[in-house]
Design an enzyme around this catalytic site. Structure first.
Site, PDB file in Angstrom:
ATOM      1  CG  ASP A  22       9.015   8.077  -3.247  1.00  0.00           C
ATOM      2  OD1 ASP A  22       9.935   7.263  -3.042  1.00  0.00           O
ATOM      3  OD2 ASP A  22       8.796   9.050  -2.507  1.00  0.00           O
TER       4      ASP A  22
ATOM      5  CB  CYS B 223      11.556  11.542  -2.257  1.00  0.00           C
ATOM      6  SG  CYS B 223      11.932  11.878  -0.521  1.00  0.00           S
TER       7      CYS B 223
END
Lengths: 125, 125, 125, 125, 125, 125, 125, 125, 125, 125
Positions: free
Chosen positions: A41, A34
């Site tokens: 992520d 992220c």
């Protein structure tokens, strides 16, 4: 001999270039970072395309998707970037990339991006 | 008396040649070899077709799919080859072959190829 | 302000230390590297434990599992290491760690490791 | 450089030999030949074991299961043979092999075989 | 530092404004109050949209959906309100909001509302 | 008093003959014999139709499907025969019969046949 | 007339107090607040109990679970609190409360707490 | 050359008679007649057994289950008859027959019958 | 104070009458009587409609569906009756009623009926 | 000739009274009335029993479960009543009745009641 991630998508000649057909490759092992928090992520990336002169070599796709592991990207952006890179390398008649990102803040996100060569009719399958 | 794999797809007369209808045959027991590594690949092959004068005999289809067991083929190529062989033998109004190949390198691949006799309208079901 | 991976599992006081009960935490977002090839591995890690004096703080568990992202470990080893680290930090009555690793070479692997404090009876739930 | 099937199961030192724990490996890509008809059979082979001094190397297991591809075996027999070979190579505390064979004649067959080292208590997980 | 619910949907620049693509966000954690009885209602809210100049920031969507927690709304109304608020903030090419409300009186209710910018063609995916 | 299989499909007046609507009847208990080997085949038969003047009485459909129990038919043929018999008895606006036949030789077969009264537009649901 | 949340669990006489039997009540609509961030948490609460003199009235359980909506609790704590309140009100032979909390930080948490009246044998079902 | 149903269950020598192991055979294609109404009944028959000196040949099991096609039997009775016939032919250490009969009158019925050779300990898997 | 079944469907003003949107209500608790045998039938009734000036109040729909409990109706007829009653009360742009009736005689039946206000274009979702 | 609900459970002689075996009957079509509100309740009733001298005739069970349609009962009570009636009629070695009641107030309820003839050992399957 350890392999390495790579931004290069290797293509080979499409053995049936005259036929419009679909190839769908699904990778549930995509991870990136992220750009806001630096935290990992996770997503499933699905690429559906209709090859023209080339098909994409499977191992190079694996190394390509791996290359995002240490980069920071927003969901919407990275899905578009994968489509752009894929289209540049494979020059397909049609391509669609779907990124299904895991739950963050109680919300899951799915981004779907597509490309169609200007002279092509609609998708077959 | 052991049976043998065979490249010959046996057809019999379509008992209802005037009607456009669908026949779908699904075989989750397809295996071939990777032409790069020589290692086994596994797939589910699904053939959907609309018969014209002939229907394909089920047992010969089993022996035909078995005939790939010791051959080396790429995913995209073998799915097209099966369609070509099927169309040559069955001469259908329409045919679609789907190959769903198991995960390799964290990625599963699905290839969908179709054929339509030039004078035919779009598929029924 | 970006967060960082951490090897430290933070514990807080168990609000109900006199009762034997189960806490199960499941993380489908575990990734590490194969020590042979350097390529990413993916797994779902599930930790079931019966707290004694402490419970493990959820956010620190997230940062702890993240800390394996750039390390190389075999499946059997990393599952044992997680159990050892967890037991050292949480000092639970009982703990069980399960690592369900994604398909490699057509084979998926699940490793299950457990710990029981010597004076404890068998697990509740 | 093509790899080859092999009857040799490679083992490496168990990094946590003092702990009793479970390793389960599941391969849905097992195929052999029917000794009566010579036709291919397909199965999912699952091996659950508790390592003692050794753990089994995953790639060698893939090559080992591949080695049955051109051999003829009955369902009950081949499941026992896999257990025997596995126990001889890995010398585990406990091992269980399950073969789930595809439908033949409208009937599916599942064979479950287990081994326990004489001095061992019952399985953990 | 506790966060707070908010009616403000934060938008950022769409990194690929020239391409028509889909973003779908699914939140199974929506709750509001029944305006008749004051009792809690629960729903899964799914927002599918095609961004134009802006994309909606995920965290602000979480805070926005949270803002309904203490408000009273009928199912049909709140789904329309979410669409109206979303369209006002994101000014998308297309947007569709679905509210799947849990069983009340033995009946579950699903409300689907959509918006299309007058100059847009039909949805892509 | 034992009931008997019957080739007669009983119809009654459609209570809403002016509306085009769908009736779908699904029977997973269809069995017939293979005309080659004499061995039982099993299928799920699904009939979807749009009634005109008549609807088909459910019990007579059960007896009708039962009537194939001791007859020998190929998959493609029997599905067409059921459609023909159904159309003759019910004289519907539209009818579609699907036969999903169980695995034989590792392959399952689905046959879909449809009929449309020449003056009818396309199916509603 | 709006209803209100309530901490009081209403009990009525068990109509079959001499028989040991199980009652399981499952509520997927539990929500509370995170005591750290103030943000909503969501869980499915399942209560399994063996009634003694009393059974718990269903509507009062609904109002009771609602009463946590505006309170801040940790997962482990609130599951124990529900068990304690339930046991105090219902005085059962046995009770087990399970809280399955939604994903936070990529991790889902399940807490299982049980109570057994000292003179009782093990659970029936 | 058509095959015929047969009451004879053929056995062959168990290749691993010294090991206690499980063989489970599942046939979803069992049909018989209701002795009250004469109408067809349908069931899935599952046979789990632990072979002693013999294992049961798969094809003969198919012909054996086929032999009930034109006979009338009650659910409870036919499941017991199958167990008795199987035990007489296979003389296993342990056997369990389960008949899962389709819905009749809104009710589905499952009958489970087992046999254990008097000198055997409890079932393995 | 016991509630009563009622044939009256209560409507309230549609809060968003200018937008075409879908409301789908699904009730798996519908029961009526077979007009031939007097025995209970069971179905799931799903109503999808696009409101115009009115939306249907959920509680009145529950009481309305309850009102069929002691009435005798054929499957095809009752599904049409529900659509007619719904259209009369709600005066929607579009409505579709689906009745999925449980297995009787080994056959399940699904009836789908729809209504479209003459001036409306096709359904949105 | 319409059939009628009946409180009488008809039994017939168990054809295999010397063997301990399980019979499980599952009816997803149970409905009764809430004694508080008079509104319909819906449940799936499952009866598992081990017959002694008698087995219960399936049609009479259907009529028996139908007999609750117009009666008012609490969930816990009616499940016990069904067990008591069943035991009185069938005099089994063992019986267990499970009532899975549909969601009311956001909560679903499952009641499990069992009976064991005093001289019996524990359940077989």
């Amino acid at each position: 001999m350890p392999t390495k991630p790579s931004k290069e998508l290797v293509v080979v000649a499409n053995p049936h270039p005259d036929r419009v057909y679909d190839v769908e490759m699904r990778c549930p092992e995509f991870t990136t970072l992220c750009p806001m928090t630096g935290q990992p992520d996770f997503a499933t990336i699905t690429i559906l395309y209709q090859p023209a002169e080339y098909i994409v070599e499977l191992k190079s796709l694996k190394l390509y998707l791996w290359s995002f592991r240490d980069e920071g990207h927003f969901h919407e952006d990275v899905t578009n970037i994968i489509l752009n890179d894929f289209v540049r390398a494979a020059q397909p008649r049609y391509a669609r990339v779907t990124g299904e990102f895991n739950v963050r803040g109680g919300i899951s996100t799915k981004v779907t991006v597509e490309y169609r060569r200007s002279e092509e009719p609609s998708v077959a399958g």
